[in-house]
Design a protein around this motif. Structure first.
Motif, mmCIF file in Angstrom:
data_model
loop_
_atom_site.group_PDB
_atom_site.id
_atom_site.type_symbol
_atom_site.label_atom_id
_atom_site.label_comp_id
_atom_site.label_asym_id
_atom_site.label_seq_id
_atom_site.Cartn_x
_atom_site.Cartn_y
_atom_site.Cartn_z
ATOM 1 N N HIS A 17 -6.640 -4.292 0.043
ATOM 2 C CA HIS A 17 -5.520 -4.529 -0.874
ATOM 3 C C HIS A 17 -4.229 -4.477 -0.069
ATOM 4 N N PRO A 18 -3.506 -5.600 0.082
ATOM 5 C CA PRO A 18 -2.307 -5.602 0.927
ATOM 6 C C PRO A 18 -1.135 -4.838 0.332
ATOM 7 N N GLY A 19 -1.020 -4.824 -0.990
ATOM 8 C CA GLY A 19 0.030 -4.048 -1.634
ATOM 9 C C GLY A 19 1.409 -4.301 -1.068
ATOM 10 N N ALA A 20 2.111 -3.222 -0.713
ATOM 11 C CA ALA A 20 3.488 -3.310 -0.231
ATOM 12 C C ALA A 20 3.613 -4.109 1.059
ATOM 13 N N MET A 21 2.535 -4.227 1.808
ATOM 14 C CA MET A 21 2.560 -4.981 3.062
ATOM 15 C C MET A 21 3.000 -6.423 2.841
ATOM 16 N N GLU A 22 2.650 -6.989 1.698
ATOM 17 C CA GLU A 22 3.006 -8.379 1.403
ATOM 18 C C GLU A 22 4.517 -8.584 1.352
ATOM 19 N N LEU A 23 5.276 -7.498 1.207
ATOM 20 C CA LEU A 23 6.729 -7.580 1.077
ATOM 21 C C LEU A 23 7.439 -7.183 2.368
#
Length: 313
Positions: free
Chosen positions: A119-125
């Protein structure tokens, strides 16, 4: 004191569970189209991970000054607290409200087969974590969201901060044009031998040709050591015998930390690669990416034993 290093990349949690059986005995090939299985996992552990987190951790072990640059979620308080206790600068960590920190859920069976979900979560931002105005002697752009990697690379290039491009697990995201764009911004490329082959195939250029337009290319080769390409020469850096081979997770990140510490200490490329090899050999003897905790004196002793050089006083 060594100069600071901006460590751009992911910070993540890894949850590893062990199924005390074999997946193949519970997954029926003729029913795969309607798969529904559940595995009891009596053994489970949660690890601090992510490339930026791992590199920063190892760089701090050496006495370096890492500044991790990453986006994390609302659940990152214990990770940030851990780094604060280790006296790692957390000023460039940005908490993205309403998100989870990137995390990987891995279930392993007795055959060492794995089923994983990421789950990439905050990494995507991560592209939103603007490091404009930051100062550092060196930086690294390690695996992260693709947009974030390019954003960091462009900002570092504009600021005149030299950086290492570490492709790693981001390899599937980069086509030939993407790689050429990143190589044009970076001063150094670090890859393992498999990634080197992929880059050569996607760009149509050899590692020697790529190195001719950069300060250096470093190719890690596991138990065979590493290869340094710089200033038109190719040097094989002998490996360091590990005390045990327990878990390769995070070895590449440990290697990058050693390389960065050498560079910020004013070392030449060869000695920096030697230290990098030592750091990788230390990590592989420990399970998990951030559970090894050698003292600086212990690292120095291994470096002297392997290559006859010492850490700076």
């Amino acid at each position: 004191m060594t100069a600071s290093v901006l460590v751009c990349g992911s910070m993540a949690f890894d949850t590893i569970a062990v199924f005390e059986g074999r997946f193949k005995e519970h997954i029926l090939a003729d029913r795969i189209q309607s798969l529904s299985v559940s595995f009891l996992v009596p053994t489970m552990r949660k690890e601090f991970g992510g490339c930026a987190g791992n590199i920063a951790y190892n760089l701090k072990l050496l006495g370096g000054q890492p500044v991790p640059v990453a986006t994390v979620g609302d659940d990152a308080a214990d990770y940030i607290e851990r780094f604060n206790k280790l006296q790692i600068d957390t000023s460039r960590l940005r908490v993205m409200p309403g998100t989870f920190t990137a995390q990987c859920f891995i279930t392993t069976d007795l055959d060492d087969s794995q089923i994983a979900a990421f789950h990439p979560g905050a990494m995507e931002l991560s592209a939103q974590n603007d490091l404009t105005g930051a100062k550092a002697a060196w930086a690294i752009v390690a695996p992260d969201a693709k947009a974030g990697m390019f954003a960091h690379a462009e900002r570092l290039h504009a600021a005149g901060i030299p950086f290492i491009f570490d492709l790693g697990q981001a390899m599937p995201l980069f086509d030939g044009a993407d790689l050429e764009r990143m190589l044009g911004l970076a001063q150094v490329l670090t890859v393992n031998d498999y990634e080197a082959g992929v880059i050569e195939q996607r760009t149509g250029r050899s590692m020697e040709q790529i190195a001719a337009q950069m300060q250096a290319v470093v190719v890690t080769r596991g138990a065979q050591g590493s290869t340094l390409l710089t200033e038109g020469t190719t040097v094989q850096v002998p490996p360091v015998q590990a005390a045990a081979v327990v878990d390769p997770t995070g070895c590449g990140d440990s290697h990058r930390a050693g390389l960065l510490y050498g560079l910020t200490s004013g070392w030449n490329w060869l000695d920096s690669c030697r230290l990098a090899n030592v750091m990788g050999s230390i990590k592989i003897a420990s399970r998990g990416p951030q559970n090894h905790a050698p003292s600086r004196a212990e690292i120095d002793a291994q470096l002297r034993a392997a290559y006859g050089i010492s850490l700076p006083a």
